[in-house]
Design an enzyme around this catalytic site. Structure first.
Site, PDB file in Angstrom:
ATOM      1  N   GLY A  62       1.521  -0.441   9.900  1.00  0.00           N
ATOM      2  CA  GLY A  62       0.820  -0.334   8.619  1.00  0.00           C
ATOM      3  C   GLY A  62      -0.574   0.223   8.844  1.00  0.00           C
ATOM      4  O   GLY A  62      -0.812   0.950   9.816  1.00  0.00           O
ATOM      5  N   SER A  63      -1.494  -0.168   7.961  1.00  0.00           N
ATOM      6  CA  SER A  63      -2.832   0.434   8.026  1.00  0.00           C
ATOM      7  C   SER A  63      -3.673  -0.210   9.128  1.00  0.00           C
ATOM      8  O   SER A  63      -3.433  -1.357   9.545  1.00  0.00           O
ATOM      9  CB  SER A  63      -3.542   0.248   6.686  1.00  0.00           C
ATOM     10  OG  SER A  63      -3.894  -1.108   6.522  1.00  0.00           O
ATOM     11  N   GLU A 114      -7.666   8.583   7.051  1.00  0.00           N
ATOM     12  CA  GLU A 114      -6.240   8.707   6.738  1.00  0.00           C
ATOM     13  C   GLU A 114      -6.046   8.630   5.227  1.00  0.00           C
ATOM     14  O   GLU A 114      -6.536   7.707   4.582  1.00  0.00           O
ATOM     15  CB  GLU A 114      -5.446   7.589   7.422  1.00  0.00           C
ATOM     16  CG  GLU A 114      -3.958   7.735   7.174  1.00  0.00           C
ATOM     17  CD  GLU A 114      -3.118   6.740   7.971  1.00  0.00           C
ATOM     18  OE1 GLU A 114      -3.393   5.529   7.867  1.00  0.00           O
ATOM     19  OE2 GLU A 114      -2.180   7.180   8.661  1.00  0.00           O
ATOM     20  N   GLU A 171       1.125  -0.797  15.137  1.00  0.00           N
ATOM     21  CA  GLU A 171       1.335   0.649  15.013  1.00  0.00           C
ATOM     22  C   GLU A 171       0.624   1.062  13.739  1.00  0.00           C
ATOM     23  O   GLU A 171       1.099   0.768  12.637  1.00  0.00           O
ATOM     24  CB  GLU A 171       2.850   0.893  14.913  1.00  0.00           C
ATOM     25  CG  GLU A 171       3.257   2.266  15.281  1.00  0.00           C
ATOM     26  CD  GLU A 171       2.701   2.650  16.627  1.00  0.00           C
ATOM     27  OE1 GLU A 171       1.827   3.525  16.632  1.00  0.00           O
ATOM     28  OE2 GLU A 171       3.104   2.069  17.643  1.00  0.00           O
ATOM     29  N   VAL A 188      -5.390  -3.569   7.947  1.00  0.00           N
ATOM     30  CA  VAL A 188      -4.525  -4.764   7.999  1.00  0.00           C
ATOM     31  C   VAL A 188      -4.233  -5.128   9.461  1.00  0.00           C
ATOM     32  O   VAL A 188      -4.203  -6.312   9.822  1.00  0.00           O
ATOM     33  CB  VAL A 188      -3.217  -4.535   7.200  1.00  0.00           C
ATOM     34  CG1 VAL A 188      -2.272  -5.718   7.352  1.00  0.00           C
ATOM     35  CG2 VAL A 188      -3.521  -4.301   5.723  1.00  0.00           C
ATOM     36  N   GLY A 189      -4.064  -4.102  10.299  1.00  0.00           N
ATOM     37  CA  GLY A 189      -3.796  -4.356  11.723  1.00  0.00           C
ATOM     38  C   GLY A 189      -4.910  -5.160  12.377  1.00  0.00           C
ATOM     39  O   GLY A 189      -4.649  -6.085  13.154  1.00  0.00           O
ATOM     40  N   CYS A 240       2.684   8.028   9.151  1.00  0.00           N
ATOM     41  CA  CYS A 240       1.529   7.857  10.037  1.00  0.00           C
ATOM     42  C   CYS A 240       1.429   9.042  10.990  1.00  0.00           C
ATOM     43  O   CYS A 240       0.376   9.292  11.567  1.00  0.00           O
ATOM     44  CB  CYS A 240       1.546   6.523  10.769  1.00  0.00           C
ATOM     45  SG  CYS A 240       3.108   6.082  11.450  1.00  0.00           S
ATOM     46  N   LYS A 245       9.488  -9.655   7.208  1.00  0.00           N
ATOM     47  CA  LYS A 245       8.813  -9.468   5.918  1.00  0.00           C
ATOM     48  C   LYS A 245       8.686  -7.965   5.675  1.00  0.00           C
ATOM     49  O   LYS A 245       7.794  -7.318   6.221  1.00  0.00           O
ATOM     50  CB  LYS A 245       7.431 -10.124   5.968  1.00  0.00           C
ATOM     51  CG  LYS A 245       6.861 -10.532   4.652  1.00  0.00           C
ATOM     52  CD  LYS A 245       6.423  -9.489   3.686  1.00  0.00           C
ATOM     53  CE  LYS A 245       5.257  -8.628   3.850  1.00  0.00           C
ATOM     54  NZ  LYS A 245       5.173  -7.628   2.735  1.00  0.00           N
TER      55      LYS A 245
HETATM   56  C1  UN1 Z   1       5.785   7.168  10.709  1.00  0.00           C
HETATM   57  O1  UN1 Z   1       5.177   8.235  10.721  1.00  0.00           O
HETATM   58  O2  UN1 Z   1       5.398   6.241  10.007  1.00  0.00           O
HETATM   59  O3  UN1 Z   1       8.216  10.830  14.009  1.00  0.00           O
HETATM   60  C2  UN1 Z   1       7.016   7.008  11.519  1.00  0.00           C
HETATM   61  C3  UN1 Z   1       8.535  10.743  12.828  1.00  0.00           C
HETATM   62  C4  UN1 Z   1       9.554   9.715  12.420  1.00  0.00           C
HETATM   63  C5  UN1 Z   1       8.941   8.356  12.397  1.00  0.00           C
HETATM   64  C6  UN1 Z   1       7.598   8.342  11.749  1.00  0.00           C
HETATM   65  N1  UN1 Z   1      10.656   9.752  13.312  1.00  0.00           N
HETATM   66  O4  UN1 Z   1       8.038  11.456  12.003  1.00  0.00           O
END
Ligand code: UN1
Length: 495
Positions: free
Chosen positions: A228-229, A385, A250, A232-233, A284, A175
Site C-alpha cells: 500500500g502507501s 506518487e 511493499e 500507511v506502511g 506501484c 484483510k
Molecule cells: C503493483 O504495481 O502494484 O509488475 C504490482 C507489474 C505487476 C504487479 C504490479 N505484475 O506491473
C-alpha cells in the site's frame, strides 16, 4: 437486492459482530452495487486470530509437499474460473478485462510455483568445524500471518503473500482492501475448495483503521505482509514494532522510463503508453516520469501526445477500451489535485488534465490520460506518487544525467531504459537505484517467479515473488547433531 458477502472465520461464513455492513460499487458505473460486506472491527479480528492460532499446530505439521498439493489444486481451480474471476474484478475495480485476466494469471503462476516449492523449501547442510558433528539449517513456519492488501491487484497481490505463507506452514488472517472485497472472497472460496482446513485461512472485511490496525497490533499475530502507501506502511511499521513483529512492506513508487536517441522510438512509445496508462496509472510500478534525451524530446513528445489522445476511456468490460476509471472518487480527486499542482508549479499540460465530459462516462470515476511536459525534477508531480493516469515528461542532456534524475526520488521500485547501446544499458543497470530495472521494456510487467520489491522508501528490504518471498514467510532453525559421544566445545577444543 445486492449480493451479501460475509467474513470467513474459523471455518464459518459469518457477519461482523456489530452487524454493520458497507457497500462495494462499480467504479465505471457508481449506480451498480457489486455487494454488501461486513464492516468488521477489533472483535472480529480477535476471533480470526484465535482461529488461526489454533489451526497453526496441525497445519505446520502437514508435510510441505502436501500443502503444495493443495496449492496446486488452487491453481487448477483458478484456471477453470479465470474468466469469471477477471470479470468480477473489472466490475469491482475498473481495470480492463485483458488486465484483470493477467491479474488472475499472476495468481495461477504463483499457485503453481508454490505447489512445486513444497518439494523444495531447501535448507543447507554445512560442514561442522568439529569432527563427528553434523550441521544443518532448515526453514520452519513462523505462526499467524496478517495479510493486508491493496485494490489495484486484487488477486495477484494477495496470492503473492498468502500462497507462500501457507506453503511455509503459517496460518492467515486476511484483510483485503475495501474496494475489492469480492475478488478476495473468491480467493478464499477457492482455497477452501482446494482443501485448506478450517481456521487456516480467515478473512475479515472492513477498513484499514479498524481491521488492519487490529491485526497489526495483535500480540498473537507473528508477521505482517502489507502492500500500500508509504504513509500507511510507516504507521504499520511503528505499531508492529511494539510487539516486534516481522513486517514486509511493499510501498510507493515514482518510476521513470529513460529514452535515449539510439532507442527504437516506436518500441519506447508503446512501452510508455502501457507503463503510464495501464491500470489507469494505478500501479506501484506505473511509469509516472518519462525522461527524454533532448535530441529526441520534441519528436517523441509529439508522437506520445498524439497516441495518448486516442486512448479510449470506458468500462473495462467493453471491447476496445484502453483505460478504465480510477478506482473511486478519492483517486479521481487526487489526480485532479495533482494536475492543478503541476500547472501551478509551471509545467505545461500537453494532453488530458480533466474529467471527461462524455455523458457516457458520467457515472464512473474517469480521468483523461494526462501528460505534462516541461516538468522539472523538483516539481511535486516529478516527486510524489500520484497513483493515477498522469505522466511527467522531463528533458535530459545525457544518459548519466538521466539516471541522476531517475534516482532523485525517495522511492526505488521500478525503472526502465530504452537504448540499443549495450554499454549504456549495463551502466544503467549498475547505477540505477531501484529494485527492478527493465531494458527496452516498460516499468510494469513483473513476472511472478522473480523477486519483486524496491529500495529506499519503497519498502523495508524484503522481496515478494519467486524464491525470495520464502525467506520472509519462514524462519531459519539451525540444528547441530554431535555424534562424537563426548563434549566438543566449538572455537575452543579445535583451536
Ligand atoms: C503493483 O504495481 O502494484 O509488475 C504490482 C507489474 C505487476 C504487479 C504490479 N505484475 O506491473
Amino acid at each position: 437486492m445486492a449480493k451479501k458477502f460475509q467474513n470467513f472465520i474459523n471455518g464459518k461464513w459469518v457477519d461482523a459482530k456489530s452487524g454493520k455492513t458497507f457497500e462495494n460499487r462499480n467504479p465505471a458505473n457508481w449506480d451498480e452495487i457489486v455487494g454488501t460486506f461486513p464492516k468488521s472491527g477489533k472483535e472480529d479480528v480477535e476471533e480470526a486470530v484465535k482461529a488461526a492460532r489454533n489451526a497453526f499446530d496441525s497445519w505446520r505439521l502437514m508435510p510441505a509437499p502436501k500443502r503444495g498439493d493443495i496449492l496446486r489444486k488452487v491453481g487448477d481451480i483458478m484456471v477453470a474460473r479465470k474468466e469469471e474471476l477477471a470479470r468480477q474484478m473489472t466490475r469491482e475495480m475498473g481495470k480492463v478485462l485483458a488486465e484483470t485476466r493477467g491479474d488472475v494469471q499472476e495468481g495461477i503462476d504463483t499457485a503453481y510455483y508454490a505447489g512445486t516449492e513444497g518439494r523444495r523449501l531447501f535448507g543447507h547442510t554445512v560442514p561442522s568445524e568439529l569432527p563427528n558433528k553434523y550441521n544443518m539449517a532448515m526453514r520452519v513456519p513462523i505462526g499467524v500471518a496478517g495479510i493486508v492488501t491493496p485494490w489495484n491487484f486484487p488477486m495477484a497481490i494477495p496470492t503473492w503473500k498468502i500462497f507462500p505463507a501457507l506453503l511455509c506452514g503459517n496460518t492467515i488472517v486476511f484483510k483485503p482492501a475495501s474496494d475489492t472485497p469480492a475478488t478476495a472472497t473468491s480467493l478464499v472460496e477457492i482455497l477452501l475448495e482446494a482443501g485448506v482446513p478450517e481456521g487456516v485461512v480467515n478473512i475479515v472485511h472492513g477498513g484499514g483503521g479498524e481491521v488492519g490496525m487490529a491485526i497489526v497490533s495483535h500480540p498473537e499475530v507473528d508477521l505482517i505482509s502489507f502492500t500500500g502507501s508509504t504513509g500507511v506502511g510507516i504507521k504499520i511499521s511503528e505499531v508492529a514494532s511494539q510487539t516486534l513483529k516481522r513486517v514486509s512492506l511493499e510501498l510507493g513508487g515514482k518510476n521513470a522510463q529513460i529514452v535515449m536517441p539510439d532507442a527504437d522510438m516506436d518500441l519506447a512509445l508503446e512501452g510508455v503508453l502501457w507503463g503510464a496508462f495501464g491500470t489507469t496509472g494505478q500501479r506501484c510500478t506505473a511509469t509516472s516520469r518519462l525522461i527524454l534525451h533532448e535530441k529526441i524530446h520534441d519528436d517523441f513528445l509529439k508522437m506520445l501526445v498524439d497516441r495518448v489522445e486516442k486512448l479510449k476511456l470506458g468500462d473495462g468490460l467493453q471491447p476496445g477500451v484502453d483505460v478504465g476509471p480510477c478506482v473511486n472518487e478519492g483517486q479521481q480527486k487526487t489526480t485532479q489535485s495533482y494536475v492543478e499542482i503541476g500547472l501551478q508549479q509551471g509545467a505545461t499540460l500537453a494532453a488530458g488534465g480533466e474529467i471527461p465530459s462524455d455523458p457516457n462516462l458520467k457515472k464512473g470515476w474517469f480521468y483523461k490520460p494526462t501528460v505534462f511536459s516541461g516538468v522539472k525534477p523538483d516539481h511535486r508531480i516529478a516527486k510524489e506518487e500520484i497513483f493515477g493516469p498522469v505522466l511527467s515528461v522531463i528533458k535530459t542532456k545525457s544518459l548519466d544525467e538521466g539516471i541522476q534524475i531517475l534516482n532523485d526520488t525517495i522511492y526505488g521500485l521500478s525503472s526502465s531504459v530504452y537504448t540499443k547501446d549495450v554499454n549504456g544499458a549495463f551502466r544503467a543497470i549498475r547505477d540505477i537505484k531501484a529494485g527492478i530495472t527493465y531494458i527496452n521494456a516498460p516499468t510494469i510487467g513483473a513476472e511472478a517467479h522473480m523477486p519483486f520489491g524496491g529500495v529506499k522508501q519503497t519498502g523495508n528490504g524484503h522481496r515478494e515473488g519467486g524464491w525470495a518471498v520464502y525467506d520472509f514467510f519462514s524462519e531459519w532453525k539451525t540444528v547441530y547433531i554431535d555424534y562424537s559421544g563426548g563434549l566438543q566445545r566449538a572455537q575452543i577444543d579445535n583451536y
